[in-house]
Design a protein around this motif. Structure first.
Motif, mmCIF file in Angstrom:
data_model
loop_
_atom_site.group_PDB
_atom_site.id
_atom_site.type_symbol
_atom_site.label_atom_id
_atom_site.label_comp_id
_atom_site.label_asym_id
_atom_site.label_seq_id
_atom_site.Cartn_x
_atom_site.Cartn_y
_atom_site.Cartn_z
ATOM 1 N N THR A 246 0.841 -1.195 0.000
ATOM 2 C CA THR A 246 0.000 0.000 0.000
ATOM 3 C C THR A 246 0.878 1.248 0.000
ATOM 4 N N GLU A 247 0.320 2.319 -0.540
ATOM 5 C CA GLU A 247 1.026 3.596 -0.586
ATOM 6 C C GLU A 247 0.083 4.706 -0.131
ATOM 7 N N ALA A 248 0.655 5.860 0.182
ATOM 8 C CA ALA A 248 -0.132 7.010 0.613
ATOM 9 C C ALA A 248 -0.925 7.587 -0.553
ATOM 10 N N PHE A 249 -1.911 8.411 -0.245
ATOM 11 C CA PHE A 249 -2.746 9.019 -1.280
ATOM 12 C C PHE A 249 -1.923 9.865 -2.247
ATOM 13 N N SER A 250 -0.868 10.467 -1.753
ATOM 14 C CA SER A 250 -0.062 11.385 -2.564
ATOM 15 C C SER A 250 1.016 10.683 -3.373
ATOM 16 N N PHE A 251 1.003 9.347 -3.421
ATOM 17 C CA PHE A 251 2.084 8.601 -4.060
ATOM 18 C C PHE A 251 2.274 9.006 -5.520
ATOM 19 N N TYR A 252 1.186 9.098 -6.279
ATOM 20 C CA TYR A 252 1.295 9.432 -7.701
ATOM 21 C C TYR A 252 1.804 10.855 -7.918
ATOM 22 N N PHE A 253 1.454 11.765 -7.006
ATOM 23 C CA PHE A 253 1.864 13.155 -7.159
ATOM 24 C C PHE A 253 3.324 13.360 -6.758
ATOM 25 N N THR A 254 3.756 12.667 -5.737
ATOM 26 C CA THR A 254 5.106 12.892 -5.217
ATOM 27 C C THR A 254 6.149 11.939 -5.781
ATOM 28 N N SER A 255 5.712 10.798 -6.318
ATOM 29 C CA SER A 255 6.671 9.806 -6.800
ATOM 30 C C SER A 255 6.516 9.517 -8.286
ATOM 31 N N THR A 256 5.330 9.097 -8.711
ATOM 32 C CA THR A 256 5.149 8.620 -10.080
ATOM 33 C C THR A 256 5.312 9.730 -11.110
ATOM 34 N N LEU A 257 4.589 10.831 -10.947
ATOM 35 C CA LEU A 257 4.631 11.898 -11.953
ATOM 36 C C LEU A 257 6.038 12.482 -12.128
ATOM 37 N N PRO A 258 6.748 12.831 -11.050
ATOM 38 C CA PRO A 258 8.127 13.322 -11.272
ATOM 39 C C PRO A 258 9.028 12.282 -11.914
ATOM 40 N N LYS A 259 8.872 11.021 -11.532
ATOM 41 C CA LYS A 259 9.742 9.970 -12.059
ATOM 42 C C LYS A 259 9.462 9.669 -13.522
ATOM 43 N N VAL A 260 8.209 9.765 -13.929
ATOM 44 C CA VAL A 260 7.827 9.423 -15.294
ATOM 45 C C VAL A 260 8.097 10.570 -16.255
ATOM 46 N N PHE A 261 7.748 11.803 -15.876
ATOM 47 C CA PHE A 261 7.820 12.937 -16.809
ATOM 48 C C PHE A 261 9.190 13.601 -16.877
ATOM 49 N N LEU A 262 9.927 13.599 -15.770
ATOM 50 C CA LEU A 262 11.280 14.154 -15.754
ATOM 51 C C LEU A 262 11.300 15.583 -16.286
ATOM 52 N N THR A 263 11.928 15.834 -17.433
ATOM 53 C CA THR A 263 12.096 17.202 -17.929
ATOM 54 C C THR A 263 10.794 17.819 -18.419
ATOM 55 N N THR A 264 9.789 17.004 -18.750
ATOM 56 C CA THR A 264 8.513 17.556 -19.222
ATOM 57 C C THR A 264 7.567 17.899 -18.074
#
Length: 599
Positions: A246-264
């Motif tokens: 399980t992960e926190a509610f903010s997981f996608y905002f704090t981990s996934t989006l920065p990791k996936v989009f990088l420079t964009t």
């Protein structure tokens, strides 16, 4: 410059050939493993299929390709992995081609080309597009729906095609419904009368498709099965997927989006806000708002589920890259108006170079190196087995110790007469807490039949280092160890080297022995090789635990130091195991009677 359809096909097919790593268990066990069973009659059935949460349509399509390969006798293990990936790559390329043409109509070639550049260069899309994941299929169907959707509605036309595609996508993976809600609401609110006309055609077709999926799944399960309902019940309502973390509610905002989009990420973050303001009036703002609503709703709803993975956002990644592309075009126009050409070219060149370098490194790492050992070690295992082995003398039995479904099985081994065992997903927590005790209980449960286990595949990390003392004691050590490097993952239990241990049957008396006093076969874990108790120092690392020329670890700089004295199994530990009523013998009282022992 206009991008042709064959550009998409060639690029995605190149990704299918390029990828060499293991990404996620669902890449195999929700598609290729079941397809292998449907085509060849044997394969692993996981808990997903026992609970009816997956539809058989998806692996059935792959099994058709497998049957064709088998008919022409070219069902080589390499092709069994490559062909499904090529099928995915081509399907994604078709969806991207349709989406690109629609973007040219709505936003123009500049935005469409920038979106394609971001799609091609993004490491996450490159890594997942050819993989046999339903998330990738969901993304492709969403791109097709967005290409067919009537953003400007003509009251006299019936736009039923996009609703039919929505129905197919929903039947394959019911979470796709979240992406289609904004489209349906927009159609209803903008022109309700047209929506009713459209339903007169789309509803019967969609119900027929849904009934076909139910009939197919019920046929293979032997009872009434509605996979979309079961998926919602087990994974969402009952939260059965939480056993995988399980992960926190903010997981996608704090981990996934920065990791996936990088420079964009800066472009996306700024312009997803700008398109909802009044001062910004770009071309296609109405369509852009609809797509951004799909994106925002999907992220918020997906965040409500405690179990989170990066790949769950795969369907909306192209929409986010489209918003970033709009931001890139507007930023370029601003630089063109306010700065000299040299400054403008320098900034654009710097951004493109940085984007390619960062994503290129991630593509190299994720597609060629990270978790490479999980697939490669199974290739090595397959090569060690006899291709046409029959269960006359001893059928090979392979046990996989580590994370639940952490290795591909039948679809990669592709050997009919090979028995496979692995840690179930329900037992994963207990195994990770104490691998040594779990293994002891498991072997007790098997009884003397445990002598059939000929190979063990294990992950060499700190998480299960205690496992080795048990394996050494039971004959799984020798010159046949194979080490395949893989770099640590963000999930700690998946880091480490994958190692193949082959059973040395000359030491099989150390596995079980017959106790003449109790007339029972007793499992013995107290016997250790002499070299294990004759360490040269009190702080020997796991690298020092060698047998002949076989080294357990290549790099032990980060591994825990283990005292040699602590490596000895204590009889008091084994006798105090909860639920343990089996007598643990020793070497002095061991009596073997090969005539009495039956396998």
């Amino acid at each position: 410059m206009e991008i042709k359809w064959w550009h998409f096909v060639l690029f995605r097919c190149f990704g299918a050939f390029f990828i060499k790593t293991y990404f996620n268990p669902d890449e195999y066990y929700q598609s290729m493993e079941m397809a292998h069973r449907l085509a060849f009659g044997y394969g692993v059935i996981t808990w997903d299929w026992n609970f009816g949460v997956r539809t058989y349509f998806y692996p059935l399509v792959i099994s058709i390709a497998y049957r064709i390969l088998g008919y022409f006798r070219v069902d080589y293990p390499y092709l069994l992995t490559l062909v499904p990936r090529l099928m995915h790559a081509i399907f994604v390329a078709i969806a991207e081609t349709m989406f690109y043409k629609r973007l040219v109509q709505i936003f123009g070639k500049r935005v469409a080309n920038w979106t394609t550049f971001f799609m091609f260069s993004n490491w996450f899309v490159f890594n997942l597009s050819p993989r046999t994941l339903t998330n990738t299929v969901e993304m492709a169907f969403l791109l097709i729906v967005l290409s067919l959707y009537p953003y400007k509605i003509d009251k006299d036309k019936k736009y039923w095609s996009y609703l039919v595609v929505c129905a197919i996508s929903f039947c394959i993976r019911c979470t796709a419904a979240v992406c289609f809600i904004p489209l349906g609401l927009h159609h209803i609110l903008c022109h309700f009368s047209n929506f009713k006309k459209t339903l007169t055609v789309a509803l019967p077709i969609s119900l027929f498709i849904f009934a076909g999926f139910v009939a197919l799944d019920s046929y293979y399960t032997g009872e009434l099965c509605v996979s979309s309902y079961n998926f919602f019940k087990v994974n969402i309502w009952e939260q059965g997927s939480t056993i995988f973390g399980t992960e926190a509610f903010s997981f996608y905002f704090t981990s996934t989006l920065p990791k996936v989009f990088l420079t964009t990420l800066p472009l996306f973050a700024c312009w997803i806000v700008a398109i909802w303001t009044s001062f910004y009036q770009p071309r296609g703002k109405h369509e852009l708002r609809i797509m951004s609503a799909i994106l925002i709703l999907n992220i918020l709803v997906t965040s409500l589920n405690p179990h989170k993975e990066d790949r769950f956002l795969m369907p909306i990644i192209p929409l986010a890259l489209l918003i970033a592309a709009v931001g890139a075009v507007e930023t370029y126009d601003y630089l063109k108006k306010n700065y000299r050409r040299k400054v403008q070219r320098f900034l654009v060149a710097w951004f493109l170079t940085l984007t390619l370098m960062v994503n290129g490194w991630n593509i190299y790492e994720k597609c060629l190196y990270e978790d490479y050992g999980r697939h490669a070690i199974v290739d090595v295992l397959r090569d060690t087995l006899e291709p046409d082995l029959r269960p006359i003398d001893r059928m090979p039995s392979v046990m996989f110790l580590g994370e639940c479904l952490g290795y591909p099985l039948s679809s990669v081994i592709h050997r009919r007469f090979v028995e496979t065992r692995y840690v179930s997903c329900q037992d994963q927590t207990d195994f990770m807490k104490s691998p040594q005790i779990w293994f002891y209980r498991y072997m007790k449960q098997l009884g003397p039949d445990s002598d059939h286990i000929t190979h063990i595949v294990v992950t060499a990390n700190q998480f299960i280092w205690n496992m080795y003392r048990v394996l050494y004691a039971t004959g799984f050590i020798g010159d046949n160890n194979v080490e395949v490097n893989s770099i640590p993952d963000y999930k700690y239990r998946r880091s480490g080297d994958a190692i193949l241990l082959r059973r040395d049957f000359s030491e099989k008396e150390e596995w079980w022995y017959y106790n003449a006093t109790t007339s029972k076969w007793v499992f013995n874990l107290t016997l250790l090789p002499d070299w294990l108790s004759e360490g040269k120092s009190n702080n020997a690392t796991l690298t020092d635990l060698k047998y002949h020329n076989a080294t357990v670890f290549n790099d032990t700089s980060s591994h825990k130091k283990v005292s040699v004295e602590d490596q000895k199994l204590r009889p008091d530990l084994l006798s105090n195991l909860e639920g343990s009523n089996q007598t643990v013998g020793n070497s002095s009282s061991r009596v073997l009677d090969e005539k009495t022992k039956t396998v």
